[in-house]
Design a protein around this motif. Structure first.
Motif, short mmCIF file in Angstrom:
data_model
loop_
_atom_site.label_atom_id
_atom_site.label_comp_id
_atom_site.label_asym_id
_atom_site.label_seq_id
_atom_site.Cartn_x
_atom_site.Cartn_y
_atom_site.Cartn_z
N ALA A 213 39.05 45.04 48.96
CA ALA A 213 38.79 44.21 47.79
C ALA A 213 39.37 42.82 47.99
CB ALA A 213 39.39 44.85 46.53
N ARG A 214 38.65 41.85 47.47
CA ARG A 214 39.07 40.45 47.52
C ARG A 214 39.97 40.18 46.31
NH1 ARG A 214 36.68 36.16 45.16
NH2 ARG A 214 34.76 37.32 44.77
N VAL A 215 41.06 39.48 46.53
CA VAL A 215 42.03 39.16 45.47
C VAL A 215 41.63 37.84 44.81
CG1 VAL A 215 44.44 38.62 44.97
CG2 VAL A 215 43.87 40.34 46.72
N GLU A 216 41.53 37.87 43.49
CA GLU A 216 41.25 36.66 42.72
C GLU A 216 42.20 36.60 41.53
OE1 GLU A 216 37.86 35.79 39.65
OE2 GLU A 216 37.07 35.45 41.66
N VAL A 217 43.04 35.58 41.50
CA VAL A 217 43.96 35.38 40.38
C VAL A 217 43.17 34.84 39.19
CG1 VAL A 217 45.98 34.10 39.56
CG2 VAL A 217 45.92 35.00 41.91
N VAL A 218 43.44 35.41 38.02
CA VAL A 218 42.76 34.99 36.79
C VAL A 218 43.76 34.22 35.94
CG1 VAL A 218 41.54 35.77 34.74
CG2 VAL A 218 41.27 37.02 36.90
N THR A 219 43.45 32.98 35.64
CA THR A 219 44.34 32.15 34.84
C THR A 219 43.82 32.09 33.39
OG1 THR A 219 43.09 30.17 35.44
CG2 THR A 219 44.99 30.75 36.83
N PRO A 220 44.69 31.70 32.45
CA PRO A 220 44.26 31.66 31.05
C PRO A 220 43.06 30.76 30.78
CG PRO A 220 46.65 31.62 31.17
CD PRO A 220 46.13 31.47 32.59
N ASP A 221 42.78 29.78 31.64
CA ASP A 221 41.62 28.91 31.42
C ASP A 221 40.35 29.44 32.09
OD1 ASP A 221 42.57 28.42 33.98
OD2 ASP A 221 42.23 26.26 33.89
N SER A 222 40.44 30.59 32.72
CA SER A 222 39.29 31.20 33.40
C SER A 222 38.34 31.85 32.40
CB SER A 222 39.77 32.26 34.39
OG SER A 222 38.72 33.09 34.80
N GLU A 223 37.07 31.86 32.73
CA GLU A 223 36.08 32.55 31.89
C GLU A 223 36.35 34.05 31.84
OE1 GLU A 223 32.08 33.28 33.83
OE2 GLU A 223 32.96 31.88 35.29
N HIS A 224 37.08 34.58 32.82
CA HIS A 224 37.37 36.01 32.88
C HIS A 224 38.60 36.42 32.07
CE1 HIS A 224 34.37 36.52 36.00
NE2 HIS A 224 34.93 35.54 36.70
N TRP A 225 39.43 35.45 31.68
CA TRP A 225 40.71 35.76 31.03
C TRP A 225 40.56 36.64 29.79
CZ3 TRP A 225 45.69 35.57 32.29
CH2 TRP A 225 46.64 35.71 31.28
#
Length: 145
Positions: A75-87
């Motif tokens: 799996a690829r690691v992606e950090v999610v920040t509060p300004d992300s559409e995924h947050w």
């Protein structure tokens, strides 16, 4: 069934996945959101030291009933920040799935301040039981505390 469908099905059925990187494996609670295993770590949550420094990790998915290793997936690691559409969708799912959450209504704000939210997106590289060393199929990965 695609490999991502297989990983999604296994992840949804299990309360824990094992994440391996830097020659260590750690069991973590998670939620499957969209196309990824999502976790929160750091602060008062589960430790995953240095995970943001890694591009790829290995997910070990085990049977909930007998703990047998069912598959391993890159799996690829992606950090999610509060300004992300995924947050919002990820943190809402994590909050709903988190057992014994002490600060219920404030957990997401706390995560934004002191924790790291990560998406672990399967790359499609999956190893099935017949390709996994037999010792790994019947024992838990070494727990690192």
């Amino acid at each position: 069934m695609t490999t991502v469908d297989l990983i999604a099905e296994l992840a949804k059925k299990s309360g824990l996945v094992w994440i391996s990187y830097a020659q260590e494996s750690r069991p973590v609670w998670h939620e499957w959101v969209g196309d990824a295993v999502c976790v929160v770590s750091g602060g008062a949550e589960q430790p995953l030291p240095g995970i943001a420094d890694h591009q790829l990790v290995t997910l070990s998915l085990r049977s909930k009933s007998n703990r047998a290793l069912v598959a391993q997936a890159e799996a690829r690691v992606e950090v999610v920040t509060p300004d992300s559409e995924h947050w919002d969708p990820i943190t809402s799912a994590l909050k709903s799935g988190r057992l014994n959450l002490a600060d219920g209504d404030h957990a997401i704000d706390r995560w934004a301040r002191e924790s790291l939210v990560v998406r672990l997106i399967p790359t499609g590289e999956v190893t099935l039981p017949d390709q996994i060393a037999s010792a790994l199929g019947h024992t838990s990965p070494r727990l690192v505390l």
